[in-house]
Design an enzyme around this catalytic site. Structure first.
Site, PDB file in Angstrom:
ATOM      1  N   ASN A   1       0.828  -1.222   0.000  1.00  0.00           N
ATOM      2  CA  ASN A   1       0.000   0.000   0.000  1.00  0.00           C
ATOM      3  C   ASN A   1       0.856   1.264   0.000  1.00  0.00           C
ATOM      4  OD1 ASN A   1      -2.405  -1.252  -0.198  1.00  0.00           O
ATOM      5  ND2 ASN A   1      -3.124  -0.799   1.859  1.00  0.00           N
TER       6      ASN A   1
ATOM      7  N   ALA B   1      -2.055  11.339 -12.228  1.00  0.00           N
ATOM      8  CA  ALA B   1      -2.078  12.487 -11.311  1.00  0.00           C
ATOM      9  C   ALA B   1      -3.526  12.825 -11.003  1.00  0.00           C
ATOM     10  CB  ALA B   1      -1.386  13.671 -11.972  1.00  0.00           C
TER      11      ALA B   1
ATOM     12  N   CYS C   1      -7.682   2.741   3.349  1.00  0.00           N
ATOM     13  CA  CYS C   1      -6.412   2.015   3.526  1.00  0.00           C
ATOM     14  C   CYS C   1      -5.154   2.867   3.337  1.00  0.00           C
ATOM     15  CB  CYS C   1      -6.373   0.819   2.587  1.00  0.00           C
ATOM     16  SG  CYS C   1      -7.565  -0.457   3.050  1.00  0.00           S
TER      17      CYS C   1
HETATM   18  P1  NAD Z   1     -15.077  -2.189   7.593  1.00  0.00           P
HETATM   19  O1  NAD Z   1     -15.159  -1.054   8.512  1.00  0.00           O
HETATM   20  O2  NAD Z   1     -15.788  -2.131   6.277  1.00  0.00           O
HETATM   21  O3  NAD Z   1     -15.603  -3.519   8.313  1.00  0.00           O
HETATM   22  C1  NAD Z   1     -15.281  -3.877   9.608  1.00  0.00           C
HETATM   23  C2  NAD Z   1     -16.479  -4.540  10.262  1.00  0.00           C
HETATM   24  O4  NAD Z   1     -16.108  -4.978  11.566  1.00  0.00           O
HETATM   25  C3  NAD Z   1     -17.676  -3.608  10.443  1.00  0.00           C
HETATM   26  O5  NAD Z   1     -18.829  -4.192   9.878  1.00  0.00           O
HETATM   27  C4  NAD Z   1     -17.809  -3.464  11.960  1.00  0.00           C
HETATM   28  O6  NAD Z   1     -19.151  -3.343  12.387  1.00  0.00           O
HETATM   29  C5  NAD Z   1     -17.200  -4.758  12.431  1.00  0.00           C
HETATM   30  N1  NAD Z   1     -16.738  -4.734  13.806  1.00  0.00           N
HETATM   31  C6  NAD Z   1     -16.175  -3.704  14.504  1.00  0.00           C
HETATM   32  N2  NAD Z   1     -15.879  -4.103  15.761  1.00  0.00           N
HETATM   33  C7  NAD Z   1     -16.266  -5.398  15.848  1.00  0.00           C
HETATM   34  C8  NAD Z   1     -16.212  -6.354  16.896  1.00  0.00           C
HETATM   35  N3  NAD Z   1     -15.716  -6.049  18.090  1.00  0.00           N
HETATM   36  N4  NAD Z   1     -16.691  -7.600  16.662  1.00  0.00           N
HETATM   37  C9  NAD Z   1     -17.206  -7.912  15.428  1.00  0.00           C
HETATM   38  N5  NAD Z   1     -17.283  -7.047  14.425  1.00  0.00           N
HETATM   39  C10 NAD Z   1     -16.812  -5.804  14.622  1.00  0.00           C
HETATM   40  O7  NAD Z   1     -13.535  -2.470   7.371  1.00  0.00           O
HETATM   41  P2  NAD Z   1     -12.852  -3.111   6.077  1.00  0.00           P
HETATM   42  O8  NAD Z   1     -12.704  -2.064   5.039  1.00  0.00           O
HETATM   43  O9  NAD Z   1     -13.507  -4.384   5.753  1.00  0.00           O
HETATM   44  O10 NAD Z   1     -11.377  -3.388   6.647  1.00  0.00           O
HETATM   45  C11 NAD Z   1     -11.109  -4.447   7.551  1.00  0.00           C
HETATM   46  C12 NAD Z   1      -9.602  -4.659   7.624  1.00  0.00           C
HETATM   47  O11 NAD Z   1      -9.125  -5.083   6.341  1.00  0.00           O
HETATM   48  C13 NAD Z   1      -8.790  -3.411   7.962  1.00  0.00           C
HETATM   49  O12 NAD Z   1      -7.667  -3.771   8.713  1.00  0.00           O
HETATM   50  C14 NAD Z   1      -8.358  -2.891   6.593  1.00  0.00           C
HETATM   51  O13 NAD Z   1      -7.183  -2.135   6.670  1.00  0.00           O
HETATM   52  C15 NAD Z   1      -8.132  -4.187   5.852  1.00  0.00           C
HETATM   53  N6  NAD Z   1      -8.284  -4.095   4.404  1.00  0.00           N
HETATM   54  C16 NAD Z   1      -9.294  -3.371   3.847  1.00  0.00           C
HETATM   55  C17 NAD Z   1      -9.428  -3.319   2.462  1.00  0.00           C
HETATM   56  C18 NAD Z   1     -10.518  -2.500   1.819  1.00  0.00           C
HETATM   57  O14 NAD Z   1     -10.416  -2.245   0.604  1.00  0.00           O
HETATM   58  N7  NAD Z   1     -11.545  -2.063   2.515  1.00  0.00           N
HETATM   59  C19 NAD Z   1      -8.532  -4.024   1.645  1.00  0.00           C
HETATM   60  C20 NAD Z   1      -7.530  -4.771   2.246  1.00  0.00           C
HETATM   61  C21 NAD Z   1      -7.410  -4.804   3.629  1.00  0.00           C
END
Ligand code: NAD
Length: 435
Positions: free
Chosen positions: A209, A253, A261
Site C-alpha cells: 500500500n 495524477a 487504507c
Molecule cells: P469495515 O469497517 O468495512 O468492516 C469492519 C467490520 O467490523 C464492520 O462491519 C464493523 O461493524 C465490524 N466490527 C467492529 N468491531 C467489531 C467487533 N468487536 N466484533 C465484530 N465485528 C466488529 O472495514 P474493512 O474495510 O472491511 O477493513 C477491515 C480490515 O481489512 C482493515 O484492517 C483494513 O485495513 C483491511 N483491508 C481493507 C481493504 C478495503 O479495501 N476495505 C482491503 C484490504 C485490507
C-alpha cells in the site's frame, strides 16, 4: 471447511461470500445488529459490483450465515478470519483496540484447535502479540496466522476469486496446509500462494500500500511541476509508463489518494519505523504531498476567481474515494467540499452511488442530486473529483447550456484540454500545461 468471519465489512463480507461460493460453510459475525439483520433479509450494506448476487445465492443455498454471536462463530469455525477495522489512532499508528479485544474473547471461547487468521492489516509484530494473549489464556494450541488481504474496492469479488497472490505468514505446517487447501480453488490459474514468516507477511501489506501511495504522490508532484513548466503530465505518464520497469498502472495524477487504507497504512508504517528508531523519509513526503494535493483544486479555483468564491456555486461530480464504490472514508471530495464551504461557496453535489453516505455530513449545507446534469444548473464551475465512467463522455453542449459559467476543474484528467477549449470551456486539469 467450517469458516468463521469476524467483522462483516468490505473485506469480511466479500471474503465470506467467496469462501461460501467455493463450497465452504461460512458464518459471518458482526457487532452491528442492524447490519446482520439486514443481511439476513438480503439487504447488502455496501455497494460492491457482483456482491449482492453472490451473497444472496450462498445464503439461499445455506452455505452462508450471519450472526451477532462471537461465541457461536468461534465455536463453529475451524478457521477464523479476523476482518476487523484497524483504523488510524491519533498518533498515526494502527489502532488495534478492536482486534485485541476480540482476540481476548476468542481465547475465552475457543475450546479446541483453531486457526486464527488476521486479514485485518496489522503492524509487524501483532501476530506475536495475539499469540501471547492466547498463551496467557492457556490456548497455545491455537495457530495464529497473518494473511493480509489485497482486494480492491470496486473489483473486490474478482480480486478475491482470482487474487494475484495469497500471502500466508505462518510457521505452522498444519495451518499452512489447511489454508493452502482453502485457497486452492482461487489459484487454479497458477497465481502463487506465498508462505513466509508472520512478520514479513504483516510488512508485505504495508509495503504494497505504501509503495502504491508513493507512486501516486510522485505523479502528483510531477504534475505540479508540469503545471509550472509547461509540460503535460498525461504525455509524460504515457512516455514513462511504456518502460516495462515502470509500468502503466497507478501513474495518474489527480486530487490525492483517499480511502480506508492508503492514508492510514502510510501513517502506520511511518509510526512503525519510528518505533524501531528509523525515519522513513520517503513516506513522510508521500503523506505530506497527498495532504497538499487534496487542497490543490481549491487553490486553482481561488486563483481563477481572484479569491472571490463567496456565493459562487460549485458543482462537484464524484464523492466516493474512487469509482465503483460507495466508500467515502478519507475521500478527497470531502476535504475539497469542506474547504469550499469554509470560504463561502455553495455546493451542488452528485455521485452515482455515494450521495446517501455523505448526505448527513454537512449539516444541510450541500445540495445533493441524483442526476449529474441537474447538479450543474447555475454552476459557476464544475469540479470532477471521482472518475466515474459516466462522467467521461458527457454531453458538453448540454453542460455548457446549464452552467452559469463554462469552467471545469478536472481533478482526474479525464477530459482533453484541447477539446474542452474548442467547446468553449475554461479548463483546468492537474499538470496539464497551465496553472
Ligand atoms: P469495515 O469497517 O468495512 O468492516 C469492519 C467490520 O467490523 C464492520 O462491519 C464493523 O461493524 C465490524 N466490527 C467492529 N468491531 C467489531 C467487533 N468487536 N466484533 C465484530 N465485528 C466488529 O472495514 P474493512 O474495510 O472491511 O477493513 C477491515 C480490515 O481489512 C482493515 O484492517 C483494513 O485495513 C483491511 N483491508 C481493507 C481493504 C478495503 O479495501 N476495505 C482491503 C484490504 C485490507
Amino acid at each position: 471447511m467450517e469458516i468463521s468471519i469476524i467483522g462483516t465489512g468490505y473485506v469480511g463480507l466479500v471474503q465470506g461470500a467467496c469462501f461460501a461460493d467455493t463450497g465452504n460453510s461460512v458464518v459471518c459475525m458482526d457487532v452491528d445488529e442492524k447490519k446482520i439483520s439486514n443481511l439476513k433479509k438480503g439487504i447488502i450494506p455496501i455497494y460492491e459490483p457482483g456482491l449482492e448476487e453472490i451473497v444472496r445465492r450462498n445464503f439461499q443455498e445455506e452455505r452462508l450465515e450471519f450472526t451477532t454471536s462471537l461465541k457461536a462463530a468461534v465455536e463453529r469455525g475451524k478457521v477464523i478470519f479476523l476482518c476487523l477495522p484497524t483504523p488510524q489512532s491519533e498518533d498515526g499508528s494502527a489502532d488495534l483496540t478492536r482486534v485485541l479485544a476480540v482476540v481476548e474473547q476468542i481465547a475465552t471461547y475457543a475450546n479446541e484447535y483453531k486457526i486464527l487468521v488476521s486479514k485485518s492489516t496489522i503492524p509487524v509484530g501483532t501476530v506475536d502479540r495475539i499469540r501471547q494473549i492466547m498463551r496467557k489464556k492457556g490456548k497455545q494450541d491455537i495457530d495464529v496466522v497473518s494473511n493480509p488481504e489485497f482486494l480492491k474496492e470496486g473489483s473486490a469479488i474478482e480480486d478475491s476469486l482470482k487474487p494475484d497472490r495469497i500471502v500466508i505468514g505462518s510457521k505452522s505446517k498444519r495451518a499452512i496446509s489447511v489454508l493452502t487447501d482453502v485457497y486452492a480453488p482461487f489459484v487454479r490459474t497458477g497465481n502463487p500462494i506465498m508462505v513466509m514468516d508472520e512478520r514479513s507477511a504483516e510488512m508485505t501489506k504495508y509495503a504494497a500500500n505504501s509503495f502504491l501511495a508513493t507512486k501516486i504522490s510522485f505523479m502528483n508532484e510531477l504534475a505540479n511541476l508540469c503545471d509550472k513548466s509547461g509540460a503535460d503530465v498525461e504525455w509524460v505518464r504515457r512516455g514513462m509508463g511504456s518502460d516495462p520497469r515502470i509500468g502503466q498502472q497507478f501513474l495518474f495524477a489527480g486530487v490525492g489518494y483517499g480511502g480506508s487504507c492508503f492514508p492510514k497504512d502510510v501513517k502506520a508504517l511511518i509510526k512503525t519505523a519510528q518505533e524501531h528508531e528509523y525515519e522513513f523519509k520517503i513516506l513522510r513526503a508521500v503523506d505530506e504531498v497527498n495532504e497538499r494535493q487534496k487542497r490543490l483544486i481549491v487553490k486553482k479555483m481561488l486563483r481563477h476567481f481572484n479569491n472571490q468564491i463567496q456565493q459562487k456555486v460549485i458543482t462537484i461530480w464524484g464523492l466516493s474515494f474512487k469509482p465503483q464504490t460507495d466508500d467515502v472514508r478519507e475521500a478527497p471530495a470531502l476535504v475539497i467540499i469542506n474547504s469550499l464551504l469554509e470560504i463561502g461557496a455553495k455546493i451542488r453535489a452528485h455521485d452515482p452511488i455515494a450521495n446517501s453516505k455523505v448526505r448527513g455530513q454537512f449539516g444541510g449545507k450541500v445540495e445533493f442530486f441524483d442526476n449529474n446534469y441537474e447538479a450543474l444548473k447555475g454552476a459557476d464551475a464544475l469540479a470532477v473529483i471521482t472518475e466515474w465512467n459516466e462522467f467521461r463522455r458527457p454531453d458538453f453542449d448540454r453542460m455548457k447550456a446549464l452552467m452559469k459559467r463554462p469552467v471545469i476543474f478536472d481533478g482526474r484528467n479525464i477530459y482533453d484540454p484541447k477539446l474542452m477549449r474548442e467547446k468553449g470551456f475554461i479548463y483546468f486539469g492537474i499538470g496539464r500545461n497551465g496553472e
